[in-house]
Design an enzyme around this catalytic site. Sequence first.
Site, short mmCIF file in Angstrom:
data_model
loop_
_atom_site.label_atom_id
_atom_site.label_comp_id
_atom_site.label_asym_id
_atom_site.label_seq_id
_atom_site.Cartn_x
_atom_site.Cartn_y
_atom_site.Cartn_z
N SER A 126 -3.91 1.89 -13.10
CA SER A 126 -4.21 0.83 -12.14
C SER A 126 -3.73 1.21 -10.74
O SER A 126 -4.21 2.17 -10.16
CB SER A 126 -3.60 -0.49 -12.62
OG SER A 126 -3.97 -1.56 -11.79
N ASP A 262 -8.31 -1.56 -6.25
CA ASP A 262 -7.26 -0.66 -6.71
C ASP A 262 -7.92 0.49 -7.47
O ASP A 262 -9.15 0.60 -7.51
CB ASP A 262 -6.25 -1.41 -7.57
CG ASP A 262 -6.85 -1.92 -8.88
OD1 ASP A 262 -8.09 -2.07 -8.96
OD2 ASP A 262 -6.09 -2.18 -9.82
N ASP A 264 -8.51 1.36 -10.63
CA ASP A 264 -9.46 1.16 -11.73
C ASP A 264 -10.40 -0.02 -11.49
O ASP A 264 -11.13 -0.43 -12.39
CB ASP A 264 -8.73 1.01 -13.06
CG ASP A 264 -7.93 -0.28 -13.16
OD1 ASP A 264 -7.37 -0.71 -12.14
OD2 ASP A 264 -7.87 -0.86 -14.26
N ASP A 266 -10.08 -3.30 -11.06
CA ASP A 266 -9.98 -4.63 -11.65
C ASP A 266 -9.26 -5.58 -10.71
O ASP A 266 -9.04 -6.74 -11.04
CB ASP A 266 -9.32 -4.59 -13.04
CG ASP A 266 -7.85 -4.22 -13.00
OD1 ASP A 266 -7.36 -3.75 -11.94
OD2 ASP A 266 -7.17 -4.37 -14.04
#
Length: 505
Positions: A126, A262, A264, A266
Amino acid sequence: MTLKPLRHIKYGEVNSIKTTLSIQNLMETSGVKFGTSGVRGLVSAMTSELCFAYTLAFVQTLNLPLGSRIVIGMDLRPSSSDIVRACASAIKHAGYQAEFCGALPTPALAYYAQVNAVPAIMVTGSHIPFDRNGIKFYGLCGEITKADEVNISRAQVGMPAELPLIALPSVSSAAATLYLNRYLEFFPQNCLSGLRLGFYEHSSVARDILRTLLEALGAEVISLGRTDEFVPIDTEAVSDIDIQKARDWASEYKFDAIFSTDGDADRPLIGDEYGNWLRGDIVGILCAQYLNASAVVTPVSSNTALELSCAFQKITRTRIGSPYVIAGMEALIADGVERNPPVPSQVVGFEANGGFLLGSTIRRDTSALSPLMTRDAVLPILTILAMSIESNNLVSQLASKLPARFTGSGRLQSFPSETSKNIIQQLAHSNVVVEDLLGELCGVVADLDLTDGLRIIFQNDEIVHFRASGNAPELRCYAEANFQQRADFLSQHCLQLLKAYAFDA
C-alpha cells in the site's frame, strides 16, 4: 526439531525433510504479521519461504476442492514480483491453479475475484515505504475478517524439503478489463467532457488504467511525476513536498482538479483547482452524498462533519482498518434484512485515507453499481469530478458546503509501537494526566474514546487522537478543530509533547 527463524533462511538451506511450521512462530521470529489490513513486514524478512508458508496457511482455511482457481495481483514495488512467485508456487504445490492478473489496483483484483467467486491474493504494501511489503487475502466472501486472520495465525503448515518455485505466470488482462468496464457502464458517456485534469502518476499501479478510464469518459489528462522508482504516497499524511508539487502544478497548468492514488490504488488523493489536497474523509462524505447513501460506516478517526452534515439516517463508527468497516457494513445490512418487513438501505463505508467501500447496489437512472466491500480509489475520484460538473461547482466549492470542521494529521516515524501503546495506555487512565500534558494547549477534557488508540474530546469541541500505526513503527496523531491552521498546529505540537513525555518517562 527447531527451525531457523525464516528471515535468515535462504533458498536451498531448508532441511532435507518435510517440516511442520507454526505461523504464530513465524510471525514472532520474522516480525511479518497482520496489521490493520493484511500481512505487512520488511522486505528482508519476507523471504520466499515465509510467503510460501503464509499462502499455504491461507489456502488451508478455504477448504476448496483441489484444482480450484486462486487469482493473484501485485503493485509496482521492486519486491512484489518475487513475492508473487512464492505465493503462486505455494498455490500450485497445494493442488490449486494460480491465475496471475499482473500489476493492477487492489480493488480491481478484489472485484474480479468477487464476480468469479474465487479467492484472491494481492501483493502490496500500500502506502508504506518501499523497504516493506505485504500480502492481502480475499476469501470467497471478499476481504478476510479479523477472525479469519486469527485462523491463519494459528495454522500449522507442512513445508516441502525444498521450495518448488515456479516461473512467474503469464499475465491475464481479464481483471483489469472487468474493472474498467465497471465504471464505464455506470457513469454516462463523456460525463467528464471539458475537464482538464492533472494525474500525479508516480508509481501508482493505477496510472495506466485510470488514465484510460478518465479519457474514455471525456476528460483531458496530463501526466505528472511518473517514475519507475517506488514512491510511498500516504494519503493521510501527505508530505510537504507533494503538497507544494500540487500547488505548483495547478498554477502552471490551470487544472480543474489534480488526483493521484497510493501505491496499490485503494486510497485516492484528490486536489482542487488550486492544488489543495482534500482530506480523504471529506471526500468520503461527499461521495456518500452523491451516491444518496442512507447509512455510513467509518472509523472513529474520520471527520465529525459526517454527523454535523445531518445527511445520513445511520452512522456507525468503528476501529481503524477496512475489516472493521466491512464488519460494520455487514451488520447494518443484516439489520435491515432482518426487519419485518425488510428495510432497504444504501450502505457505504469510507476511511480517513479516502478509500471508499460499497455495501449495497447503487442505482442512478438506468445504471447500477454492484457492491464492492474493499477500499477503492477510483470511485471517489470519479464521483468528485462528476459531482463538480453536475452541480456546476468548482472542486473547492464542494468541500466548502460541508460543516466547517478541519483535520490535521501527523506522525512520528521510527517510533516503536510498544512505546506508543504504553504512553497511550498511561494517558487513557486519567483525565488529569491528559490535562497535565495537553491542557495548556487544548483545555479541559470532556471525554476519552478508546475505540482505537486514544481519542480525546475537549470541552471546546477540539479533538486530538493518538494511535500507534498497525503497519509500521509510527505514532499517528489526528486533530480536529474549526479552522485548518488550528488543526494542523494541534496535530504537530501534540506529537512533540507526547514525544517529550516519552523521552522523559
